[in-house]
Write a protein that holds these residues in place. Structure first.
Motif, PDB file in Angstrom:
ATOM      1  N   GLN A 164       0.844  -1.191   0.000  1.00 23.35           N
ATOM      2  CA  GLN A 164       0.000   0.000   0.000  1.00 23.35           C
ATOM      3  C   GLN A 164       0.880   1.241   0.000  1.00 23.35           C
ATOM      4  OE1 GLN A 164      -2.471  -0.401   3.458  1.00 23.35           O
ATOM      5  NE2 GLN A 164      -3.878  -1.839   2.482  1.00 23.35           N
ATOM      6  N   ARG A 165       0.502   2.216  -0.766  1.00 27.83           N
ATOM      7  CA  ARG A 165       1.241   3.466  -0.831  1.00 27.83           C
ATOM      8  C   ARG A 165       0.410   4.573  -0.196  1.00 27.83           C
ATOM      9  NH1 ARG A 165       6.238   1.865  -1.299  1.00 27.83           N
ATOM     10  NH2 ARG A 165       6.475   0.373  -2.994  1.00 27.83           N
ATOM     11  N   ALA A 166       0.926   5.144   0.877  1.00 18.89           N
ATOM     12  CA  ALA A 166       0.204   6.251   1.503  1.00 18.89           C
ATOM     13  C   ALA A 166       0.170   7.442   0.550  1.00 18.89           C
ATOM     14  CB  ALA A 166       0.885   6.649   2.807  1.00 18.89           C
ATOM     15  N   THR A 167      -0.984   8.068   0.458  1.00 15.58           N
ATOM     16  CA  THR A 167      -1.125   9.240  -0.396  1.00 15.58           C
ATOM     17  C   THR A 167      -0.879  10.489   0.438  1.00 15.58           C
ATOM     18  OG1 THR A 167      -2.760   8.102  -1.752  1.00 15.58           O
ATOM     19  CG2 THR A 167      -2.665  10.489  -1.941  1.00 15.58           C
ATOM     20  N   LEU A 168       0.191  11.181   0.138  1.00 12.04           N
ATOM     21  CA  LEU A 168       0.537  12.394   0.862  1.00 12.04           C
ATOM     22  C   LEU A 168       0.223  13.602   0.005  1.00 12.04           C
ATOM     23  CD1 LEU A 168       4.000  11.330   2.335  1.00 12.04           C
ATOM     24  CD2 LEU A 168       1.783  11.317   3.488  1.00 12.04           C
ATOM     25  N   ALA A 169      -0.224  14.647   0.648  1.00 14.05           N
ATOM     26  CA  ALA A 169      -0.540  15.869  -0.088  1.00 14.05           C
ATOM     27  C   ALA A 169       0.724  16.438  -0.702  1.00 14.05           C
ATOM     28  CB  ALA A 169      -1.182  16.886   0.850  1.00 14.05           C
ATOM     29  N   ALA A 170       0.695  16.651  -1.999  1.00 16.86           N
ATOM     30  CA  ALA A 170       1.842  17.232  -2.691  1.00 16.86           C
ATOM     31  C   ALA A 170       1.697  18.742  -2.730  1.00 16.86           C
ATOM     32  CB  ALA A 170       1.943  16.670  -4.103  1.00 16.86           C
ATOM     33  N   GLY A 171       2.802  19.422  -2.833  1.00 17.74           N
ATOM     34  CA  GLY A 171       2.764  20.871  -2.919  1.00 17.74           C
ATOM     35  C   GLY A 171       4.160  21.443  -2.980  1.00 17.74           C
TER      36      GLY A 171
END
Length: 655
Positions: A164-171
């Motif tokens: 599983q790949r955690a989805t992190l907020a990009a910015g």
């Protein structure tokens, strides 16, 4: 001898005469487990790991325990420093199952490498509610034999979790994000003893680099206090230089005594950049330690010095008042004890003390004489063992540290030594166009290079370019970066830690957070940013910016684990500043160069004259035959300057 006798890793060789029938990590081991229908026991550690030695002595050297292992398991031993990919996957499993990690790490796997049990150190006898290693083995062997469906269910669930790949907020990592990171770090800062958190305390070298680059009064204050506390504490070897892995206490008094190459390479750089008298002494001590104690006959650097000697931790480094007096005499012995905080009660075990230098000596000549005498006496003690494998990434960090310290401290021999390391990495570690992670005795090992190897070595080559002006280092860095961009890139702009054609594990490791050493992503971002600054390559600059966006959430939420990415972002926010210095070698050119390098984060290339092979140097000529500096941002340059005063003004001006 078991199957480890031909291993490259000194850690594996330490276990070559165990009665355990160890295998290296290889497909044949899993095939053997499938043939015998037994589970695989995976034990992961490293040569300088104290508790790895304890577990080895208590369990792996025990004939009865080994016989049980050999009957019911196929046992694999892995050096985490040689195979960080294997370590990363199973450490994630261990922390998922137990809530914590560490080494030695013990996992039990099915025939496809899926873990269904994980833990760390297990004692030889039940203690404090913890089962013995033999009890654990018996329970696991029973589960495998009688509860196969349950084992398969746990293994499948863990495999799914690992993938599983955690989805992190990009910015974007903007100036506001960097300022907020400083405030978050201030909230975690230990105002009493410096550093971050309480205990144990690790040298936060990458965070300190970011704080110095940020440059605000608050940031530099935290960095300066931490650098001073570490340099004066027991974590610092006050006699021969170099720093231990971490302090077990809040006040930097008692270290875990192992000395790692990556820690000292990073600290060499940051102490040289700090630039105070104490910082210069600490940096020179680190360089002396690297060159005197870790350098290999081939010119690279060994991975570590052990924590133990004479069968116990720290015995090489600690002193009693009586021992000081025995070496120094009745006058200097008590004086040294007071200076170095060596007491009758002791600060370590059995009435012994670590050495601290909490205040400047009142007589420097007396101190230097004392230092020499104590070092000479200590040299007659049994020395800690050395893990002499050469790790590509950590040697890349050492190249960068030596290059920067060599120029900032006016120690040209450091640069010459760094160049030898660079040649070794290119000659030995590059095989069939790809980087290998380790070598020993000049012979390259089998493990493929991971992302941190490509990033740290490319960054080291670019530092060699900057201090030598030799375009071969730019060319070699470009080769490594092209491989990284082609084989490690992820769809979201980030990077995996292993190549797309590397050995397939139960999960493909990917971790953008910094830990003991820079993450693969953050090390690559440094190299990409520098390469773009020297060449003007938009492709490399875009790749660096996209990669930084994938760590924005870590930078905002946990900046202590994103220090190297934050440092790269801080330098990039300033352009980064590009400085070309040209002219014949002279004291005048050296003075200009030191001034430019004091602008932390600047990319500074020094050469005798213009060079078509180095884009930043194209058309850069000496004015009136004098050494000349060109200050640029994005290849847009100000007028050339020839004095230190003019250069200082140009470096401070914003576009």
């Amino acid at each position: 001898m078991n199957k480890l006798a031909s291993a490259t890793s000194p850690y594996l060789l330490q276990h070559a005469d165990n009665p355990v029938d160890w295998w290296e990590w290889e497909p044949a081991a899993f095939e053997e487990a499938r043939r015998r229908n037994v589970p695989v026991l995976l034990s992961v550690g490293y040569a300088a790991c104290h508790w790895c030695h304890v577990m080895a002595h208590d369990s792996f050297e025990d004939e009865a325990t080994a016989a049980y292992l050999n009957e019911h398991f196929v046992s694999i031993k892995v050096d985490r420093e040689e195979r960080p990919d294997v370590d990363a996957v199973y450490m994630q499993a261990t922390t998922s199952m137990t809530g914590h990690g560490g080494w030695p790490m013990t996992c039990v796997l099915d025939h496809d490498g899926n873990p269904f049990f994980a833990g760390t150190y297990f004692p030889d006898q039940p203690r404090h509610g913890q089962p013995s290693f033999r009890q654990v083995l018996e329970a696991l062997a029973d589960a495998w034999a009688t509860r196969g469906d349950e084992v398969a269910r746990v293994a499948t669930t863990l495999r799914e979790h690992l993938n599983q790949r955690a989805t992190l907020a990009a910015g974007a990592v903007t100036g506001a994000v960097l300022d907020a990171a400083v405030l978050t770090l201030a909230g975690e800062y230990d105002a009493q003893s410096a550093g971050f958190g309480r205990a144990p305390k690790f040298p936060p070298s990458m965070v300190l680099e970011f704080l110095l680059l940020h440059g605000s009064k608050q940031a530099r204050g935290m960095a300066a206090a931490t650098l001073e506390a570490m340099a004066r504490g027991g974590i610092h070897d006050q006699l021969a230089g170099g720093f231990a892995r971490y302090s077990v206490d809040r006040d930097w008094v008692v270290p875990h005594f192992e000395k790692m190459l990556y820690d000292n390479a990073l600290l060499l750089r940051v102490y040289a950049e700090w630039g105070t008298d104490l910082g210069v002494r600490a940096a020179e001590g680190i360089a002396d330690f690297l060159l005197g104690e870790l350098r290999t006959p081939e010119g690279g650097f060994a991975s570590a010095l052990d924590a133990d000697s004479e069968g116990a931790e720290g015995t090489y480094y600690v002193w009693t008042p009586a021992q000081l007096t025995e070496v120094l005499g009745p006058d200097d012995g008590p004086w040294a004890a007071g200076l170095l905080s060596v007491t009758d009660a002791g600060t370590f075990e059995h009435g012994s003390s670590t050495l601290q230098l909490l205040a400047e000596p009142d007589d420097l000549k007396r101190w230097y004489r004392t230092q020499r005498l104590l070092r000479s006496a200590r040299d007659r003690r049994e020395r800690p063992a050395r893990d002499d494998k050469v790790v590509a990434a950590w040697n890349g960090l050492a190249i960068s540290g030596l290059c920067r310290a060599g120029r900032l401290l006016d120690r040209p021999t450091y640069v010459r030594d760094a160049r030898v390391v660079g040649e070794l990495l290119w000659r030995v570690h590059l095989v069939d166009g790809r980087l290998r992670r380790v070598s020993r005795d000049g012979v390259v090992g089998a493990p493929a290079g991971v992302l941190e190897d490509y990033g740290c070595v490319a960054a080291g080559f670019l530092d060699l370019l900057q201090v030598t002006g030799d375009p071969v280092w730019l060319e070699r860095a470009g080769v490594l970066l092209d491989i990284a961009l082609e084989h490690f890139a992820a769809d979201d702009g980030g990077f995996f830690d292993t190549a797309d054609d590397a050995e397939a594990l139960v999960a493909r490791p990917r971790d953008a957070s910094d830990n003991a050493s820079p993450s693969g992503l953050s090390s690559l971002v440094h190299a990409l940013t520098t390469y773009a600054a020297v060449t003007g390559s938009g492709r490399h600059r875009d790749a660096a910016e996209a990669a930084l966006e994938t760590v924005a959430a870590i930078a905002e939420q946990a900046p202590r684990f994103a220090g190297w990415s934050l440092a790269a972002a801080q330098a990039a926010l300033d352009g980064p500043v590009e400085v070309a210095i040209v002219g014949p070698p002279s004291a005048e050119r050296d003075t200009l160069e030191r001034q430019a390098r004091r602008h932390l984060g600047a990319v500074v290339v020094v050469a005798d004259g213009p060079d078509e092979r180095i884009p930043l140097l194209v058309g850069r000529v000496a004015v009136d035959g004098r050494p000349t500096a060109y200050v640029c941002r994005g290849f847009v340059c100000e007028r050339p300057v020839t004095t230190v005063e003019e250069l200082a003004e140009a470096l401070l001006r914003r576009p």
